[in-house]
Enzyme design. Structure first.
Site, PDB file in Angstrom:
ATOM      1  CD  GLU A 130       1.537 -10.111  17.509  1.00 45.68           C
ATOM      2  OE1 GLU A 130       0.870  -9.646  16.830  1.00 45.68           O
ATOM      3  OE2 GLU A 130       0.994 -10.385  18.322  1.00 45.68           O
ATOM      4  NE  ARG A 161      -2.460  -1.572   3.108  1.00 42.78           N
ATOM      5  CZ  ARG A 161      -2.398  -2.632   3.711  1.00 42.78           C
ATOM      6  NH1 ARG A 161      -2.337  -3.730   2.614  1.00 42.78           N
ATOM      7  NH2 ARG A 161      -1.572  -3.124   5.207  1.00 42.78           N
TER       8      ARG A 161
HETATM    9  P1  AMP Z   1       4.567  -2.495  11.122  1.00 44.12           P
HETATM   10  O1  AMP Z   1       5.924  -3.611  10.393  1.00 44.12           O
HETATM   11  O2  AMP Z   1       4.110  -3.435  12.687  1.00 44.12           O
HETATM   12  O3  AMP Z   1       4.899  -1.291  11.834  1.00 44.12           O
HETATM   13  O4  AMP Z   1       3.327  -3.040  10.275  1.00 44.12           O
HETATM   14  C1  AMP Z   1       3.485  -2.060   9.206  1.00 44.12           C
HETATM   15  C2  AMP Z   1       2.685  -2.775   8.012  1.00 44.12           C
HETATM   16  O5  AMP Z   1       1.645  -3.748   8.110  1.00 44.12           O
HETATM   17  C3  AMP Z   1       2.424  -1.782   6.757  1.00 44.12           C
HETATM   18  O6  AMP Z   1       2.832  -2.085   5.460  1.00 44.12           O
HETATM   19  C4  AMP Z   1       0.682  -1.895   6.709  1.00 44.12           C
HETATM   20  O7  AMP Z   1      -0.399  -1.488   5.558  1.00 44.12           O
HETATM   21  C5  AMP Z   1       0.612  -3.501   7.897  1.00 44.12           C
HETATM   22  N1  AMP Z   1      -0.381  -3.441   8.732  1.00 44.12           N
HETATM   23  C6  AMP Z   1       0.420  -3.533  10.188  1.00 44.12           C
HETATM   24  N2  AMP Z   1      -0.875  -3.365  11.478  1.00 44.12           N
HETATM   25  C7  AMP Z   1      -2.319  -2.588   9.784  1.00 44.12           C
HETATM   26  C8  AMP Z   1      -3.523  -2.850  10.618  1.00 44.12           C
HETATM   27  N3  AMP Z   1      -4.181  -2.575  12.012  1.00 44.12           N
HETATM   28  N4  AMP Z   1      -4.166  -1.971   9.711  1.00 44.12           N
HETATM   29  C9  AMP Z   1      -3.609  -1.986   8.189  1.00 44.12           C
HETATM   30  N5  AMP Z   1      -2.302  -2.344   8.016  1.00 44.12           N
HETATM   31  C10 AMP Z   1      -2.025  -2.856   8.677  1.00 44.12           C
END
Ligand code: AMP
Length: 179
Positions: free
Chosen positions: A101, A64
Protein backbone atom coordinates in the site's frame (compact mmCIF):
# COMPACT_ATOMS: atom_id res chain seq x y z
CA UNK A 1 -25.24 -25.06 4.51
CA UNK A 2 -21.47 -24.77 4.44
CA UNK A 3 -19.10 -27.57 5.47
CA UNK A 4 -19.09 -27.79 9.32
CA UNK A 5 -15.28 -27.85 9.17
CA UNK A 6 -15.33 -24.36 7.60
CA UNK A 7 -17.63 -23.17 10.39
CA UNK A 8 -15.15 -24.58 12.90
CA UNK A 9 -12.31 -22.65 11.27
CA UNK A 10 -14.31 -19.42 11.21
CA UNK A 11 -15.11 -19.86 14.90
CA UNK A 12 -11.37 -20.02 15.63
CA UNK A 13 -10.27 -17.01 13.59
CA UNK A 14 -10.24 -13.94 15.80
CA UNK A 15 -10.80 -10.38 14.54
CA UNK A 16 -8.44 -7.79 16.03
CA UNK A 17 -9.43 -4.23 15.02
CA UNK A 18 -6.77 -1.59 14.28
CA UNK A 19 -3.77 -3.99 14.18
CA UNK A 20 -1.00 -3.47 13.13
CA UNK A 21 -2.34 0.01 12.36
CA UNK A 22 -5.60 1.93 12.52
CA UNK A 23 -8.23 0.84 10.00
CA UNK A 24 -6.89 -2.74 9.52
CA UNK A 25 -9.04 -5.61 10.78
CA UNK A 26 -6.39 -8.24 11.55
CA UNK A 27 -7.43 -11.88 11.10
CA UNK A 28 -5.66 -13.70 13.93
CA UNK A 29 -5.16 -17.42 13.28
CA UNK A 30 -3.47 -18.23 16.62
CA UNK A 31 -6.74 -19.58 18.17
CA UNK A 32 -7.06 -21.93 15.17
CA UNK A 33 -3.49 -23.18 15.67
CA UNK A 34 -4.13 -23.74 19.37
CA UNK A 35 -7.15 -25.94 18.59
CA UNK A 36 -5.90 -29.21 17.07
CA UNK A 37 -9.28 -30.19 15.62
CA UNK A 38 -9.40 -26.89 13.69
CA UNK A 39 -5.79 -27.08 12.51
CA UNK A 40 -6.38 -30.65 11.32
CA UNK A 41 -9.65 -29.67 9.60
CA UNK A 42 -7.74 -26.95 7.79
CA UNK A 43 -5.08 -29.37 6.51
CA UNK A 44 -7.72 -31.96 5.59
CA UNK A 45 -9.67 -29.37 3.55
CA UNK A 46 -6.49 -28.22 1.78
CA UNK A 47 -5.66 -31.84 0.96
CA UNK A 48 -9.16 -32.54 -0.44
CA UNK A 49 -9.52 -29.33 -2.42
CA UNK A 50 -6.01 -29.19 -3.81
CA UNK A 51 -5.71 -32.86 -4.87
CA UNK A 52 -6.94 -31.96 -8.39
CA UNK A 53 -3.99 -29.56 -8.81
CA UNK A 54 -1.51 -32.46 -8.73
CA UNK A 55 1.20 -30.38 -7.04
CA UNK A 56 4.56 -32.02 -6.35
CA UNK A 57 6.12 -29.16 -4.31
CA UNK A 58 4.71 -26.82 -1.65
CA UNK A 59 5.92 -23.22 -1.26
CA UNK A 60 5.04 -21.41 2.00
CA UNK A 61 5.18 -17.60 2.31
CA UNK A 62 6.89 -15.96 5.28
CA UNK A 63 5.81 -16.26 7.92
CA UNK A 64 2.38 -17.71 8.60
CA UNK A 65 2.48 -19.54 5.27
CA UNK A 66 5.30 -21.64 6.78
CA UNK A 67 2.96 -23.01 9.45
CA UNK A 68 0.26 -24.23 7.07
CA UNK A 69 2.51 -24.99 4.10
CA UNK A 70 5.03 -27.12 5.98
CA UNK A 71 2.34 -29.09 7.83
CA UNK A 72 0.55 -29.75 4.53
CA UNK A 73 3.79 -30.79 2.80
CA UNK A 74 4.61 -33.27 5.57
CA UNK A 75 1.07 -34.65 5.43
CA UNK A 76 1.26 -35.12 1.65
CA UNK A 77 4.86 -36.36 1.64
CA UNK A 78 5.96 -33.46 -0.61
CA UNK A 79 9.02 -31.17 -0.45
CA UNK A 80 8.49 -27.84 1.35
CA UNK A 81 10.18 -24.62 0.14
CA UNK A 82 10.10 -21.37 2.15
CA UNK A 83 9.76 -18.04 0.30
CA UNK A 84 11.48 -15.58 2.64
CA UNK A 85 11.88 -11.90 3.36
CA UNK A 86 15.28 -10.49 2.26
CA UNK A 87 18.47 -11.31 4.16
CA UNK A 88 17.26 -14.64 5.62
CA UNK A 89 18.32 -17.26 3.08
CA UNK A 90 22.01 -18.25 3.22
CA UNK A 91 22.65 -19.68 -0.27
CA UNK A 92 22.26 -18.27 -3.81
CA UNK A 93 18.84 -16.61 -4.22
CA UNK A 94 16.35 -15.23 -6.70
CA UNK A 95 14.44 -12.12 -5.62
CA UNK A 96 11.23 -10.29 -6.58
CA UNK A 97 10.08 -6.86 -5.41
CA UNK A 98 6.39 -6.09 -5.07
CA UNK A 99 4.16 -3.14 -4.27
CA UNK A 100 2.64 -2.58 -0.85
CA UNK A 101 0.00 0.00 0.00
CA UNK A 102 2.91 2.31 0.88
CA UNK A 103 6.32 1.42 -0.59
CA UNK A 104 7.66 -1.97 -1.68
CA UNK A 105 8.61 -5.31 -0.15
CA UNK A 106 10.64 -8.27 -1.32
CA UNK A 107 10.54 -12.08 -1.37
CA UNK A 108 13.41 -14.48 -2.03
CA UNK A 109 13.87 -18.19 -2.72
CA UNK A 110 16.96 -20.32 -3.04
CA UNK A 111 18.03 -20.75 -6.65
CA UNK A 112 18.17 -24.54 -6.23
CA UNK A 113 14.94 -24.77 -4.19
CA UNK A 114 13.03 -26.86 -6.73
CA UNK A 115 13.32 -28.81 -9.96
CA UNK A 116 12.64 -26.92 -13.19
CA UNK A 117 9.23 -28.21 -14.29
CA UNK A 118 7.97 -28.75 -10.72
CA UNK A 119 4.23 -28.21 -10.13
CA UNK A 120 4.01 -25.87 -7.18
CA UNK A 121 1.21 -25.17 -4.70
CA UNK A 122 1.76 -21.76 -3.04
CA UNK A 123 0.36 -21.60 0.52
CA UNK A 124 -0.29 -18.63 2.82
CA UNK A 125 -2.61 -17.89 5.73
CA UNK A 126 -4.36 -15.01 4.01
CA UNK A 127 -4.71 -13.21 0.69
CA UNK A 128 -5.44 -9.48 0.93
CA UNK A 129 -4.29 -7.36 -2.05
CA UNK A 130 -2.54 -10.37 -3.61
CA UNK A 131 0.88 -8.66 -3.83
CA UNK A 132 2.71 -11.28 -1.78
CA UNK A 133 1.17 -14.21 -3.66
CA UNK A 134 1.90 -12.50 -6.99
CA UNK A 135 5.58 -12.13 -6.01
CA UNK A 136 5.77 -15.83 -5.06
CA UNK A 137 4.35 -16.75 -8.46
CA UNK A 138 7.10 -14.74 -10.20
CA UNK A 139 9.80 -16.50 -8.14
CA UNK A 140 8.44 -19.96 -8.98
CA UNK A 141 8.39 -19.08 -12.67
CA UNK A 142 11.90 -17.66 -12.53
CA UNK A 143 13.08 -21.09 -11.38
CA UNK A 144 11.45 -22.68 -14.41
CA UNK A 145 8.63 -24.27 -12.40
CA UNK A 146 4.85 -24.02 -12.86
CA UNK A 147 2.31 -22.65 -10.39
CA UNK A 148 -0.26 -25.44 -10.03
CA UNK A 149 -2.35 -23.23 -7.74
CA UNK A 150 -2.72 -21.25 -4.51
CA UNK A 151 -4.18 -22.25 -1.14
CA UNK A 152 -5.20 -19.72 1.52
CA UNK A 153 -6.94 -20.24 4.84
CA UNK A 154 -8.53 -16.77 4.50
CA UNK A 155 -9.44 -14.58 1.52
CA UNK A 156 -10.41 -10.92 1.95
CA UNK A 157 -12.46 -10.94 -1.24
CA UNK A 158 -13.31 -7.23 -1.13
CA UNK A 159 -9.63 -6.45 -1.90
CA UNK A 160 -9.78 -8.48 -5.16
CA UNK A 161 -6.33 -10.01 -4.63
CA UNK A 162 -7.23 -12.99 -6.82
CA UNK A 163 -7.42 -10.70 -9.85
CA UNK A 164 -3.62 -10.30 -9.67
CA UNK A 165 -2.98 -14.04 -9.91
CA UNK A 166 -4.07 -14.56 -13.51
CA UNK A 167 -5.73 -17.85 -14.27
CA UNK A 168 -3.97 -19.93 -11.59
CA UNK A 169 -6.52 -21.95 -9.55
CA UNK A 170 -7.13 -20.54 -6.05
CA UNK A 171 -8.57 -22.43 -3.05
CA UNK A 172 -9.61 -20.23 -0.11
CA UNK A 173 -11.26 -21.87 2.87
CA UNK A 174 -12.84 -18.86 4.66
CA UNK A 175 -13.91 -16.02 2.38
CA UNK A 176 -14.84 -12.62 3.85
CA UNK A 177 -16.56 -9.75 2.09
CA UNK A 178 -17.30 -11.57 -1.13
CA UNK A 179 -20.62 -9.68 -1.55
P1 AMP B 1 -1.26 -9.12 0.46
O1 AMP B 1 0.12 -9.17 -0.12
O2 AMP B 1 -1.85 -7.73 0.48
O3 AMP B 1 -2.20 -10.13 -0.17
O4 AMP B 1 -1.14 -9.50 2.00
C1 AMP B 1 -1.00 -10.82 2.39
C2 AMP B 1 -0.02 -10.99 3.51
O5 AMP B 1 -0.20 -10.02 4.54
C3 AMP B 1 -0.24 -12.34 4.15
O6 AMP B 1 1.02 -12.96 4.33
C4 AMP B 1 -0.97 -12.07 5.45
O7 AMP B 1 -0.41 -12.84 6.49
C5 AMP B 1 -0.79 -10.57 5.71
N1 AMP B 1 -2.06 -9.84 5.93
C6 AMP B 1 -2.58 -8.87 5.13
N2 AMP B 1 -3.73 -8.39 5.60
C7 AMP B 1 -4.00 -9.07 6.74
C8 AMP B 1 -5.08 -9.06 7.71
N3 AMP B 1 -6.14 -8.24 7.58
N4 AMP B 1 -5.03 -9.93 8.74
C9 AMP B 1 -3.96 -10.78 8.88
N5 AMP B 1 -2.92 -10.83 8.02
C10 AMP B 1 -2.92 -10.00 6.95
Amino acid sequence: MSDPRIQLLEKNIRDIPDFPKKGILFKDITPLLAHPESFNACLELFEERCARLKADTIVGLESRGFIFGSALAARLGLPFVPARKPGKLPSKRVRVEYELEYGTDCLEMHEDAMEAGARVLIVDDLIATGGTAWAAKQLVRELGATVAGFAFVIELAFLHGRDRLGDSPIESLCVYGGG
